[in-house]
Write a protein that holds these residues in place. Structure first.
Motif, PDB file in Angstrom:
ATOM      1  N   LEU A  61       0.831  -1.205   0.000  1.00 32.69           N
ATOM      2  CA  LEU A  61       0.000   0.000   0.000  1.00 32.69           C
ATOM      3  C   LEU A  61       0.868   1.258   0.000  1.00 32.69           C
ATOM      4  O   LEU A  61       0.525   2.260  -0.645  1.00 32.69           O
ATOM      5  N   GLN A  62       1.984   1.220   0.729  1.00 32.73           N
ATOM      6  CA  GLN A  62       2.897   2.355   0.735  1.00 32.73           C
ATOM      7  C   GLN A  62       3.492   2.577  -0.655  1.00 32.73           C
ATOM      8  O   GLN A  62       3.586   3.725  -1.127  1.00 32.73           O
ATOM      9  N   ASP A  63       3.884   1.503  -1.322  1.00 37.82           N
ATOM     10  CA  ASP A  63       4.409   1.631  -2.681  1.00 37.82           C
ATOM     11  C   ASP A  63       3.351   2.196  -3.624  1.00 37.82           C
ATOM     12  O   ASP A  63       3.666   3.022  -4.497  1.00 37.82           O
ATOM     13  N   ALA A  64       2.106   1.740  -3.457  1.00 31.69           N
ATOM     14  CA  ALA A  64       1.034   2.248  -4.309  1.00 31.69           C
ATOM     15  C   ALA A  64       0.811   3.739  -4.085  1.00 31.69           C
ATOM     16  O   ALA A  64       0.586   4.495  -5.042  1.00 31.69           O
ATOM     17  N   ARG A  65       0.882   4.180  -2.854  1.00 31.75           N
ATOM     18  CA  ARG A  65       0.711   5.606  -2.568  1.00 31.75           C
ATOM     19  C   ARG A  65       1.834   6.426  -3.189  1.00 31.75           C
ATOM     20  O   ARG A  65       1.595   7.481  -3.787  1.00 31.75           O
ATOM     21  N   GLU A  66       3.087   5.933  -3.037  1.00 32.62           N
ATOM     22  CA  GLU A  66       4.217   6.658  -3.606  1.00 32.62           C
ATOM     23  C   GLU A  66       4.164   6.691  -5.133  1.00 32.62           C
ATOM     24  O   GLU A  66       4.657   7.653  -5.757  1.00 32.62           O
ATOM     25  N   ALA A  67       3.592   5.652  -5.741  1.00 30.70           N
ATOM     26  CA  ALA A  67       3.494   5.602  -7.198  1.00 30.70           C
ATOM     27  C   ALA A  67       2.327   6.416  -7.737  1.00 30.70           C
ATOM     28  O   ALA A  67       2.145   6.504  -8.954  1.00 30.70           O
ATOM     29  N   GLY A  68       1.520   7.009  -6.845  1.00 33.27           N
ATOM     30  CA  GLY A  68       0.387   7.804  -7.288  1.00 33.27           C
ATOM     31  C   GLY A  68      -0.773   6.984  -7.792  1.00 33.27           C
ATOM     32  O   GLY A  68      -1.550   7.456  -8.645  1.00 33.27           O
ATOM     33  N   ALA A  69      -0.934   5.765  -7.242  1.00 32.24           N
ATOM     34  CA  ALA A  69      -2.008   4.890  -7.717  1.00 32.24           C
ATOM     35  C   ALA A  69      -3.383   5.443  -7.376  1.00 32.24           C
ATOM     36  O   ALA A  69      -4.348   5.187  -8.095  1.00 32.24           O
ATOM     37  N   VAL A  70      -3.489   6.220  -6.301  1.00 30.27           N
ATOM     38  CA  VAL A  70      -4.789   6.761  -5.905  1.00 30.27           C
ATOM     39  C   VAL A  70      -5.279   7.772  -6.935  1.00 30.27           C
ATOM     40  O   VAL A  70      -6.406   7.696  -7.432  1.00 30.27           O
ATOM     41  N   SER A  71      -4.435   8.710  -7.265  1.00 27.77           N
ATOM     42  CA  SER A  71      -4.840   9.742  -8.222  1.00 27.77           C
ATOM     43  C   SER A  71      -4.929   9.209  -9.643  1.00 27.77           C
ATOM     44  O   SER A  71      -5.729   9.693 -10.452  1.00 27.77           O
ATOM     45  N   ALA A  72      -4.117   8.183  -9.960  1.00 24.24           N
ATOM     46  CA  ALA A  72      -4.126   7.629 -11.312  1.00 24.24           C
ATOM     47  C   ALA A  72      -5.244   6.622 -11.528  1.00 24.24           C
ATOM     48  O   ALA A  72      -5.497   6.212 -12.667  1.00 24.24           O
ATOM     49  N   GLY A  73      -5.898   6.187 -10.466  1.00 24.27           N
ATOM     50  CA  GLY A  73      -6.972   5.214 -10.594  1.00 24.27           C
ATOM     51  C   GLY A  73      -6.501   3.795 -10.812  1.00 24.27           C
ATOM     52  O   GLY A  73      -7.252   2.962 -11.348  1.00 24.27           O
ATOM     53  N   ASP A  74      -5.265   3.477 -10.401  1.00 23.95           N
ATOM     54  CA  ASP A  74      -4.740   2.114 -10.554  1.00 23.95           C
ATOM     55  C   ASP A  74      -5.252   1.254  -9.400  1.00 23.95           C
ATOM     56  O   ASP A  74      -4.541   0.942  -8.449  1.00 23.95           O
ATOM     57  N   TRP A  75      -6.510   0.847  -9.509  1.00 21.60           N
ATOM     58  CA  TRP A  75      -7.164   0.140  -8.409  1.00 21.60           C
ATOM     59  C   TRP A  75      -6.509  -1.191  -8.095  1.00 21.60           C
ATOM     60  O   TRP A  75      -6.537  -1.645  -6.947  1.00 21.60           O
ATOM     61  N   TRP A  76      -5.954  -1.853  -9.104  1.00 24.64           N
ATOM     62  CA  TRP A  76      -5.358  -3.174  -8.874  1.00 24.64           C
ATOM     63  C   TRP A  76      -4.117  -3.089  -7.980  1.00 24.64           C
ATOM     64  O   TRP A  76      -3.685  -4.095  -7.428  1.00 24.64           O
ATOM     65  N   TYR A  77      -3.588  -1.884  -7.829  1.00 19.11           N
ATOM     66  CA  TYR A  77      -2.422  -1.687  -6.971  1.00 19.11           C
ATOM     67  C   TYR A  77      -2.832  -1.527  -5.508  1.00 19.11           C
ATOM     68  O   TYR A  77      -2.068  -1.823  -4.592  1.00 19.11           O
ATOM     69  N   LEU A  78      -4.062  -1.063  -5.270  1.00 23.25           N
ATOM     70  CA  LEU A  78      -4.525  -0.740  -3.925  1.00 23.25           C
ATOM     71  C   LEU A  78      -5.474  -1.775  -3.336  1.00 23.25           C
ATOM     72  O   LEU A  78      -5.369  -2.122  -2.155  1.00 23.25           O
ATOM     73  N   VAL A  79      -6.405  -2.253  -4.145  1.00 28.13           N
ATOM     74  CA  VAL A  79      -7.493  -3.075  -3.606  1.00 28.13           C
ATOM     75  C   VAL A  79      -7.032  -4.433  -3.084  1.00 28.13           C
ATOM     76  O   VAL A  79      -7.407  -4.822  -1.967  1.00 28.13           O
ATOM     77  N   PRO A  80      -6.218  -5.230  -3.820  1.00 27.14           N
ATOM     78  CA  PRO A  80      -5.867  -6.575  -3.324  1.00 27.14           C
ATOM     79  C   PRO A  80      -5.195  -6.597  -1.959  1.00 27.14           C
ATOM     80  O   PRO A  80      -5.623  -7.365  -1.077  1.00 27.14           O
TER      81      PRO A  80
END
Length: 305
Positions: A255-274
């Protein structure tokens, strides 16, 4: 000496083993009556199987960055069912491998927390007086202080490793257990057989280990199963805040990596949800098991089935 049938009477050890088998059988029979507990147990078995077989199913090189098999932030495909992270690593493999760290930290931190809490609670309930007053005031201080803030402070000033995370969680989450165990210890020590044991010359160690500890163990066991879920959530929070061990893969670290990669703003749900679902799932499974164990060991609590 033999009985009328000519057979030797069972030994003391055999009788003890027989009682333990009966107690275990009775516990399992009552536990099976809790449907939610069975669901939680099945979930834990699944998570444990995934964690134990991770070296065979995904391999230890799944966390490697230099030889990542995919493109960065690639969406779910047939080759990568959960997509890839910002380095091109398979998120499904990372999720499977991260289960080992998250479960290990949760179990060890919960065990450390319960051991400290049980030791403090039993000694405070047994010795009473000035010792109990001082130790329970220290416990109250830990209770009023936010445990997460203390854990973050400890993890920040100590070397960043799994041992630090386990220690930070364990030494900040024991006060609740100490309070519960102390109350149970006071109830046990008010019983007549404790007075008889003292009159027969039983020392402090004998009273606490032979009489008090066996009577508070059901409470300690139930508290342990409940603490594991809290420890896993705390580990995920510490990793998300960036004070975990950066050299290992965990669900919170994902989750920390996803936040740093900007997955929230980019809409990369597969990075956050699992990883979020995995954390919630294992915490729920441990909670369901803990509530069922608590209900079986203490039916007066009236936990719903």
């Amino acid at each position: 000496m033999t009985d009328t049938t000519g057979a030797a009477p069972p030994s003391v050890r055999a009788l003890v083993r027989q009682r333990r088998r009966r107690a275990a059988s009775r516990f399992w029979r009552q536990y099976r009556a809790h449907r939610a507990g069975l669901v939680g147990l099945a979930g834990l078995a699944l998570f444990a199987l995934v964690a134990l077989t991770a070296p065979l199913t995904v391999g230890s090189d799944v966390a490697g960055v230099t030889d990542a098999p995919g493109r960065p932030l690639e969406g779910p495909t047939a080759e990568f069912p959960l997509g890839t992270d910002r380095f091109g690593r398979d998120l499904l493999g990372l999720l499977v491998w991260g289960s080992r760290v998250s479960l290990l930290v949760g179990l060890l931190a919960a065990a450390l927390s319960v051991v400290i809490g049980a030791l403090v609670g039993i000694t405070a309930g047994h010795f009473k007086g000035a010792y109990a007053t001082v130790i329970m005031r220290v416990t109250d201080w830990f209770l009023v202080m936010p445990a997460l803030v203390l854990a973050v402070a400890l993890a920040a000033v100590m070397p960043r490793s799994l041992g630090t995370v386990i220690l930070a969680i364990g030494v900040t989450s024991w006060p609740t257990t100490a309070r519960l165990v102390r109350a149970q210890t006071l109830a046990v020590e008010s019983r007549p057989y404790i007075e008889r044991a003292k009159a027969l010359g039983g020392g402090h160690g004998h009273i606490m280990t032979r009489h008090v500890l066996p009577n508070v163990m059901p409470l300690v066991l139930a508290q342990t199963t409940l603490m594991v879920s809290a420890s896993i959530l705390t580990e995920a929070t510490l990793a998300f805040l960036g004070v975990g061990d950066p050299t290992v893969v965990s669900w919170g670290g994902m989750l920390q990596d996803a936040r740093e990669a900007g997955a929230v703003s980019a809409g990369d749900w597969w990075y956050l949800v699992p990883p979020g679902i995995a954390i919630a799932g294992v915490a729920l499974a441990f909670t369901l098991c803990g509530r069922a164990v608590e209900s079986v060991l203490n039916p007066r609590l009236g936990v719903a089935r």
